[in-house]
Design an enzyme around this catalytic site. Structure first.
Site, PDB file in Angstrom:
ATOM      1  N   HIS A 495     -75.297  14.872 -35.640  1.00 35.78           N
ATOM      2  CA  HIS A 495     -74.279  13.891 -36.032  1.00 35.78           C
ATOM      3  C   HIS A 495     -74.517  12.568 -35.316  1.00 35.78           C
ATOM      4  O   HIS A 495     -74.511  11.490 -35.940  1.00 35.78           O
ATOM      5  CB  HIS A 495     -72.896  14.467 -35.681  1.00 35.78           C
ATOM      6  CG  HIS A 495     -71.750  13.542 -35.904  1.00 35.78           C
ATOM      7  ND1 HIS A 495     -70.861  13.685 -36.948  1.00 35.78           N
ATOM      8  CD2 HIS A 495     -71.315  12.459 -35.200  1.00 35.78           C
ATOM      9  CE1 HIS A 495     -69.950  12.739 -36.878  1.00 35.78           C
ATOM     10  NE2 HIS A 495     -70.202  11.975 -35.818  1.00 35.78           N
ATOM     11  N   GLU A 496     -74.742  12.650 -33.996  1.00 35.49           N
ATOM     12  CA  GLU A 496     -74.934  11.418 -33.219  1.00 35.49           C
ATOM     13  C   GLU A 496     -76.262  10.742 -33.563  1.00 35.49           C
ATOM     14  O   GLU A 496     -76.350   9.517 -33.608  1.00 35.49           O
ATOM     15  CB  GLU A 496     -74.850  11.717 -31.719  1.00 35.49           C
ATOM     16  CG  GLU A 496     -73.546  12.350 -31.258  1.00 35.49           C
ATOM     17  CD  GLU A 496     -72.320  11.550 -31.659  1.00 35.49           C
ATOM     18  OE1 GLU A 496     -72.415  10.325 -31.824  1.00 35.49           O
ATOM     19  OE2 GLU A 496     -71.240  12.164 -31.820  1.00 35.49           O
ATOM     20  N   HIS A 499     -75.814   8.736 -36.659  1.00 33.26           N
ATOM     21  CA  HIS A 499     -75.065   7.489 -36.490  1.00 33.26           C
ATOM     22  C   HIS A 499     -75.998   6.289 -36.323  1.00 33.26           C
ATOM     23  O   HIS A 499     -75.604   5.153 -36.609  1.00 33.26           O
ATOM     24  CB  HIS A 499     -74.140   7.575 -35.281  1.00 33.26           C
ATOM     25  CG  HIS A 499     -72.765   8.056 -35.618  1.00 33.26           C
ATOM     26  ND1 HIS A 499     -72.052   7.595 -36.711  1.00 33.26           N
ATOM     27  CD2 HIS A 499     -71.952   8.974 -35.015  1.00 33.26           C
ATOM     28  CE1 HIS A 499     -70.878   8.188 -36.764  1.00 33.26           C
ATOM     29  NE2 HIS A 499     -70.790   9.033 -35.747  1.00 33.26           N
ATOM     30  N   GLU A 557     -68.631   8.345 -40.406  1.00 31.61           N
ATOM     31  CA  GLU A 557     -68.526   9.686 -39.834  1.00 31.61           C
ATOM     32  C   GLU A 557     -68.892  10.758 -40.856  1.00 31.61           C
ATOM     33  O   GLU A 557     -69.475  11.796 -40.498  1.00 31.61           O
ATOM     34  CB  GLU A 557     -67.109   9.918 -39.305  1.00 31.61           C
ATOM     35  CG  GLU A 557     -66.691   8.974 -38.201  1.00 31.61           C
ATOM     36  CD  GLU A 557     -67.582   9.086 -36.964  1.00 31.61           C
ATOM     37  OE1 GLU A 557     -68.148  10.170 -36.728  1.00 31.61           O
ATOM     38  OE2 GLU A 557     -67.706   8.085 -36.243  1.00 31.61           O
ATOM     39  N   ASP A 561     -71.689  13.534 -40.358  1.00 26.22           N
ATOM     40  CA  ASP A 561     -71.431  14.971 -40.490  1.00 26.22           C
ATOM     41  C   ASP A 561     -72.456  15.632 -41.401  1.00 26.22           C
ATOM     42  O   ASP A 561     -73.010  16.698 -41.088  1.00 26.22           O
ATOM     43  CB  ASP A 561     -70.027  15.203 -41.062  1.00 26.22           C
ATOM     44  CG  ASP A 561     -68.932  15.068 -40.015  1.00 26.22           C
ATOM     45  OD1 ASP A 561     -69.248  15.099 -38.808  1.00 26.22           O
ATOM     46  OD2 ASP A 561     -67.757  14.927 -40.408  1.00 26.22           O
ATOM     47  N   HIS A 623     -62.451   9.305 -38.813  1.00 23.74           N
ATOM     48  CA  HIS A 623     -62.888  10.657 -39.152  1.00 23.74           C
ATOM     49  C   HIS A 623     -61.989  11.232 -40.235  1.00 23.74           C
ATOM     50  O   HIS A 623     -60.773  11.032 -40.216  1.00 23.74           O
ATOM     51  CB  HIS A 623     -62.835  11.579 -37.933  1.00 23.74           C
ATOM     52  CG  HIS A 623     -63.692  11.128 -36.795  1.00 23.74           C
ATOM     53  ND1 HIS A 623     -63.240  10.276 -35.818  1.00 23.74           N
ATOM     54  CD2 HIS A 623     -64.980  11.415 -36.495  1.00 23.74           C
ATOM     55  CE1 HIS A 623     -64.207  10.046 -34.955  1.00 23.74           C
ATOM     56  NE2 HIS A 623     -65.275  10.718 -35.346  1.00 23.74           N
ATOM     57  N   ARG A 629     -63.850  17.622 -43.249  1.00 20.08           N
ATOM     58  CA  ARG A 629     -65.137  17.549 -42.549  1.00 20.08           C
ATOM     59  C   ARG A 629     -65.920  18.831 -42.830  1.00 20.08           C
ATOM     60  O   ARG A 629     -67.162  18.803 -42.867  1.00 20.08           O
ATOM     61  CB  ARG A 629     -64.917  17.372 -41.047  1.00 20.08           C
ATOM     62  CG  ARG A 629     -64.235  16.089 -40.669  1.00 20.08           C
ATOM     63  CD  ARG A 629     -64.221  15.847 -39.177  1.00 20.08           C
ATOM     64  NE  ARG A 629     -65.537  15.434 -38.699  1.00 20.08           N
ATOM     65  CZ  ARG A 629     -65.770  14.951 -37.486  1.00 20.08           C
ATOM     66  NH1 ARG A 629     -64.768  14.843 -36.615  1.00 20.08           N
ATOM     67  NH2 ARG A 629     -66.978  14.598 -37.123  1.00 20.08           N
TER      68      ARG A 629
END
Length: 661
Positions: A495-496, A499, A557, A561, A623, A629
């Site tokens: 996920h990071e 980004h 986000e 995800d 989010h 999610r």
């Protein structure tokens, strides 16, 4: 604000860390009866009663962990807080020129808006204008001043501008009136003053630029100088303001990054046409609102009633939980030292590093397969991927007593004075920021304390950070099957990483500079695929509040995800290939390792939220709600549909899927 204030993505898991923080409660309540403490106590107390400051009497020779324990003690001592009542705040308000709402002796002729804004900023408050020092967006090696439009007393501008939010305005009005009355305001005038204050804040909300109009970061960023700011907005003395805030004489040539020119034009016009009494009431209210945390139960009860309407919180946390939260928020690095010494397993750091390398390899593989990106853009993306800076667990300096003590050397803490202790830390944060001005950016700095259940990606540093607090169940455990770890912390890592290549992250290069490195055809294709996710998530309706998800607000986000799940599953498949004999099952659960991967991904987003909180988050959070999610991401996953044998064109296996990374 960009890059310096990060939202907690994993808030639903923070209850877990409370169990660990009970350790701190037991640790910190043990009394230190050293002569050093007793001497400091006597001198501090006598100094306060004779109207001297903490700095006059109390030295900084205590070590950082002792200061942390004293801070906690001061928060827990409700008897002392009750005895002192509102006196500490009233004394400070007098030093700030007085809060007009409390009486008729306030003198308009003595009101100095620039001085008051600067004084409040020295206590780390952003009111009317947000200001901070950080790396320049187009030169991440250089610290410069940044300014942006303000925050508000309610979660977003829509709370003031949308008539349907009337009940929140009424709760806000009651909160202000209650606090002002507790501080001594007359009931004959407090309602009129409060109405004027709220009308003024509503006007501020109306002149703020909307989130949608700020979506192109590269368009609202403007590097200029204090001189240019003074030329275009001469109504405020910017040289004087920044000189006071930054503790040094600033010049017209000093650079500044501005994200709010349209807002500033409207703000100075609004200020010019508003009664100074109203402006002063508003500025000090925004400061007072946060200081209610440091006062007795009457003020906390007023805040709790407000939060019940706003978020549905039926009761506040227990006092020890509240004080642990306050200690972690204010003395996070020192408290983090105690946390990592007791609970952090260095094996988790090693495992996270290995998984990050595996996730980066998976993203590289996905990048090479994507046919919608041109070769040049792919090459730059690969360079950025390989240049990501990784921070795991905690900053090294907290294990060095000398370095940790130096970090808090200017913080004055006394075990009996919670209000003043908090002010000392707020001033410390400002001084810490002041020292950055004009210097080369330090990429080794951590932006969060270790005992936090969260993870972060910094666009301006091309850096990923995993604090020690998140490296625990359900995200990670060294004895978990790898399926659970890849489905938990592995997805968070992915996920990071993603980004760095989402709607905003893609605007920054491998060094964290705002740079247009994408070829136009790839940009157009990116927007098409991103729009697919905007539409997909924007169609989700949260039944508890009968409201839709904001697909645009949450797109970054949602992209992360989806990308994180795909990368982590690929990394897990590769791990399985290299470990064919691994037992990836759990007793009593008839699922394969691959199925457990997706199960734990869903598990980490399990949570319950109150309708009021859900409604607030839908309007303000970046989010999607946890349920979406899970459902949104899994319904886009070919791997999930295959492992769980989802029928074609079923809700969890639609024929058309939104796929970006």
């Amino acid at each position: 604000m960009y890059f310096t204030k990060m939202k907690n993505k994993y808030y639903s898991q923070n209850a877990r860390i409370i169990q660990y923080l009970k350790f701190f409660y037991l640790l910190i309540i043990s009394q230190n009866t050293s002569e050093e403490k007793l001497t400091a106590h006597r001198s501090f107390q006598s100094g306060f009663l004779s109207n001297h400051t903490i700095d006059d009497y109390y030295n900084s020779s205590l070590d950082a962990t002792t200061k942390t324990k004293y801070f906690f003690h001061s928060c827990m001592d409700q008897t002392k807080i009750r005895e002192r009542g509102s006196a500490p705040l009233l004394q400070l308000l007098e030093e700030l020129g007085g809060w007009p709402i409390l009486g008729n002796d306030w003198k308009e002729s003595e009101f100095d808006i620039v001085w008051l804004m600067a004084q409040l900023r020295l206590f780390n408050n952003d009111i009317l204008v947000s200001e901070w020092v950080g790396p320049d967006l187009k030169n991440s090696e250089e610290y410069i001043i940044h300014i942006d439009q303000t925050t508000l007393g309610l979660p977003s501008r829509e709370y003031f501008t949308n008539p349907h939010n009337y009940k929140y305005i009424e709760a806000y009005r009651t909160f202000i009136v209650t606090v002002a009355t507790l501080l001594g305001a007359s009931k004959d005038t407090v309602y009129e003053d409060t109405d004027d204050l709220i009308k003024f804040e509503t006007r501020i909300a109306e002149i703020m630029t909307s989130h949608e109009d700020r979506k192109h970061l590269e368009r609202i960023y403007l590097r200029t100088t204090i001189g240019a700011l003074a030329h275009y907005f001469p109504q405020l003395d910017w040289i004087r303001y920044f000189s006071m805030v930054l503790g040094k004489t600033m010049t017209l040539e000093d650079p500044i990054a501005c994200f709010c020119t349209a807002y500033l034009h409207r703000l100075v016009d609004l200020l010019s046409n508003t009664d100074p009494r109203i402006v002063a009431n508003y500025l000090l209210w925004r400061f007072i609102r946060h200081r209610t945390n440091n006062l007795d139960e009457r003020f906390l009860l007023a805040k709790q009633r407000f939060y019940y309407i706003l978020f549905g919180k039926e009761k506040p946390p227990t006092r020890w939980q509240f004080c642990i939260q306050q200690t972690n928020a204010n003395m996070g690095m020192a408290l983090g030292k105690l946390f990592v010494e007791k609970y952090f397993d260095e094996q988790s750091k090693k495992d996270t590093l290995e998984m990050t390398i595996q996730l980066q390899e998976a993203f590289q593989e996905i990048l090479s397969e994507n046919t919608w990106i041109d070769p040049s853009t792919k090459d730059y993306a690969l360079m950025k991927l390989k240049n990501i800076d990784l921070k795991i667990g905690y900053p090294d300096f907290i294990t060095n007593v000398t370095e940790l003590n130096r970090r808090y050397i200017d913080v004055e803490i006394h075990p009996d004075y919670f209000f003043e202790n908090t002010l000392s830390i707020l001033k410390h944060l400002t001084r810490y920021e002041q020292r950055k001005v004009g210097k080369e950016a330090n990429r080794t700095l951590w932006g969060t304390s270790p005992a936090i259940v969260n993870a972060y990606y910094s666009r301006n540093k091309n850096q990923i950070m995993f604090p020690a607090g998140i490296l625990q169940p359900p995200f990670y455990h060294k004895h978990f099957p790898k399926a659970l770890n890849f489905g938990g912390i592995g997805v968070v890592i992915g996920h990071e990483i993603t980004h760095g290549f989402d709607d905003k992250g893609r605007l920054f290069d491998q060094n964290g500079n705002l740079d247009y490195w994408w070829k136009e055809p790839s940009v157009l294709e990116f927007h098409t695929r991103a729009q697919c996710m905007i539409d997909q998530y924007g169609a989700y309706m949260l039944p508890e509040v009968n409201a839709r998800v904001n697909g645009y607000l949450t797109q970054g986000e949602n992209i992360a995800d989806n990308g994180g799940l795909k990368q982590s599953f690929r990394a897990y498949q590769r791990w399985l290939k290299n470990h064919p004999d691994a037992d990836e099952t759990l007793p009593g659960i008839n699922l394969t390792g691959r199925q457990l991967f997706f199960l734990n991904f869903a598990q980490i987003w399990c949570g319950i939220q109150r309708p009021e909180s859900a409604k607030t988050r839908l309007q303000t959070a970046v989010h999607s709600p946890g349920i979406f999610r899970v459902l949104g991401t899994l319904s886009n996953s070919l791997y999930f549909a295959e492992e769980y044998n989802c029928p074609a064109e079923s809700p969890m296996n639609p024929a058309f899927k939104c796929i970006l990374w």
